[in-house]
Enzyme design. Structure first.
Site, mmCIF file in Angstrom:
data_model
loop_
_atom_site.group_PDB
_atom_site.id
_atom_site.type_symbol
_atom_site.label_atom_id
_atom_site.label_comp_id
_atom_site.label_asym_id
_atom_site.label_seq_id
_atom_site.Cartn_x
_atom_site.Cartn_y
_atom_site.Cartn_z
ATOM 1 N N GLY A 285 4.459 1.108 -1.701
ATOM 2 C CA GLY A 285 4.571 1.161 -3.152
ATOM 3 C C GLY A 285 3.300 1.655 -3.802
ATOM 4 C CG ASP A 286 1.597 3.995 -7.565
ATOM 5 O OD1 ASP A 286 0.584 3.320 -7.851
ATOM 6 O OD2 ASP A 286 1.772 5.145 -7.980
ATOM 7 C CG PHE A 287 -2.145 -0.614 -6.780
ATOM 8 C CD1 PHE A 287 -2.677 0.326 -7.622
ATOM 9 C CD2 PHE A 287 -2.790 -0.849 -5.574
ATOM 10 C CE1 PHE A 287 -3.826 1.023 -7.299
ATOM 11 C CE2 PHE A 287 -3.933 -0.170 -5.230
ATOM 12 C CZ PHE A 287 -4.463 0.786 -6.098
ATOM 13 C CG HIS B 267 -14.957 -0.366 -5.928
ATOM 14 N ND1 HIS B 267 -15.895 -0.624 -4.983
ATOM 15 C CD2 HIS B 267 -13.915 0.156 -5.256
ATOM 16 C CE1 HIS B 267 -15.444 -0.265 -3.792
ATOM 17 N NE2 HIS B 267 -14.233 0.206 -3.947
ATOM 18 C CG ASP C 122 -2.320 0.634 0.768
ATOM 19 O OD1 ASP C 122 -2.318 1.767 0.223
ATOM 20 O OD2 ASP C 122 -3.358 -0.008 0.976
#
Length: 166
Positions: free
Chosen positions: A55-57, A75, A29
């Protein structure tokens, strides 16, 4: 290893690891969420089996997991961004791995879909995005180089959309 992508405060991964002492876990996250997730994992006594990664997905997800879980993540994003997240999971997973998308389902029967459709209205107003049908998930998975293998019903009105490598 089970990776909870966008796992927030580690509630889901904690429950999974407590129920399955043989598993190892990981939460990915944003950096500002990491301290809360680490605290929850430490309080549960599973720090030796669970890593928290900042991190950044949209950029990448940690590699090597057997299962990547996206619970109430997709969503929030339009199709292009959702495909990017799924594709990053696909590229990171081990051979034979799975991606599990945990979401509210839109059913063929409109009466069964009322809770999801109400959530859909909220998503449209708050984020501009939406809940998706099975066919819409099928397309997202295909565009991310995944195959939708099944939809597993869980507590109404939710389901788990399972994807594997093609």
């Amino acid at each position: 290893m089970v990776a909870d992508i966008g796992g927030g405060h580690a509630t889901l991964i904690t429950a999974i690891l407590l129920a399955h002492p043989d598993l190892r876990g990981l939460v990915l996250d944003l950096p500002y969420v990491v301290p809360s997730a680490e605290a929850k994992i430490k309080a549960a006594g599973i720090s030796d089996r669970c890593e928290v990664v900042a991190g950044d997905f949209f950029e990448s997800v940690p590699s090597g997991a057997d299962c990547y879980i996206l619970a109430n993540v997709l969503h929030d994003w339009n199709d292009e961004r959702a495909i990017a997240i799924l594709r990053n999971c696909r590229h990171a997973m081990r051979g034979g791995g799975r991606v599990l998308v945990v979401k509210r389902k839109i059913f063929a029967d409109p009466v069964q879909s009322v809770p999801t459709l109400l959530s859909d209205i909220n998503m449209l107003v708050l984020t501009g995005d939406l809940e998706r049908t099975r066919d819409e998930y099928l397309r997202l998975f295909e565009d991310a180089d995944l195959r939708l293998t099944r939809v597993i019903p869980v507590l109404f009105p939710c389901g788990i959309f399972e994807g594997s490598e093609k």
